[in-house]
Structure formats: C-alpha cells, structure tokens
Design a protein around this motif. Structure first.
Motif, short mmCIF file in Angstrom:
data_model
loop_
_atom_site.label_atom_id
_atom_site.label_comp_id
_atom_site.label_asym_id
_atom_site.label_seq_id
_atom_site.Cartn_x
_atom_site.Cartn_y
_atom_site.Cartn_z
N TYR A 193 8.68 -7.53 -8.96
CA TYR A 193 8.81 -6.94 -7.62
C TYR A 193 8.97 -5.43 -7.77
N ILE A 208 9.92 -1.91 -6.11
CA ILE A 208 10.71 -1.32 -5.04
C ILE A 208 10.33 0.15 -4.95
N VAL A 251 9.83 -3.31 -0.58
CA VAL A 251 9.64 -4.21 -1.72
C VAL A 251 8.28 -4.86 -1.62
#
Length: 132
Positions: free
Chosen positions: A26, A28, A108
């Motif tokens: 993920y 960010i 995100v």
C-alpha cells in the motif's frame, strides 16, 4: 483491444500477470496542509514512527518526494507499507504523528509489485553492506 477501455477489474490484471510476483503493498501519498512549518514541527515524531514501523516489519520504504527539478522539497512524501487491506493501511496512516497533528493529509493506494530487483552488497571482511 480496439475499444477505449478506462479500467479493468484487478482480477483480470492478476490473471494476465500470474507468472509475476504479485506482492500486494500500500502506497501512502502524503502532502502538507498548511505549509512547511507544521511539517517540521512534527518531523521528529514522524521519523520515530517510521522507524518503529520498520522495526515492526510494516514499512517497506519511505522518503521525501523532491520537486520535479530535484532542487527542493515541498513537504510531500511517499510511504509504502505492508498491510492486510487498504482499510488497515488507512489506520496505519492515520496513526502517523504528522497526520494526527494535521500537518499533512494522505491518500492510500493499493500497489501490486510485479517486477524489479533489490541488490545488496555484503562485504564480509569489513562486516558492511550497501544497497546498490
């Protein structure tokens, strides 16, 4: 494909690249809300938070995003983490002191790694290493 297609299901992409790594991480993306002052006011706590994520095996990589001319920093950053889901990644991002203080906001995005290399040089005689 001859028709213009704006998006395809993630499952189709995974099927088309099934021989690849397909490691789900993920990303960010974090940007200042009120200039650089609040960013620097919370930078020390933010960096300690990042180091703890690293020690916990959550942080994959992180760092500042320079301006396009590579000459300055406007407070943007990129943090890539390991998490079980986007919702879990959001909870982690919300815990960052920089975001808790309102110095930066974040977005995100799920990111699947398929290709790439990591090279580490280990010199045994000096007990040192270098990421190449």
């Amino acid at each position: 494909m001859t028709d213009f297609v704006k998006s395809v299901p993630a499952g189709d992409v995974k099927e088309a690249s099934k021989a690849m790594l397909q490691k789900q991480l993920y990303a960010i993306f974090t940007t200042p809300v009120n200039g650089m002052g609040p960013v620097f006011e919370t930078l020390e706590e933010h960096l300690a938070f990042q180091v703890q994520l690293e020690k916990d095996g959550i942080l994959y990589s992180a760092g500042p995003l320079w301006t396009d001319d590579e000459e300055s920093w406007e407070g943007e950053g990129l943090v890539v983490i390991r998490a079980d889901s986007r919702a879990a990644a959001i909870r982690i991002a919300e815990s960052d002191p920089m975001h808790k203080a309102g110095a930066r906001e974040f977005r995100v995005r799920p990111w699947m790694i398929n290709e790439g290399t990591v090279t580490v040089r280990l010199d045994m005689s000096s007990q040192s290493f270098q990421i190449v």
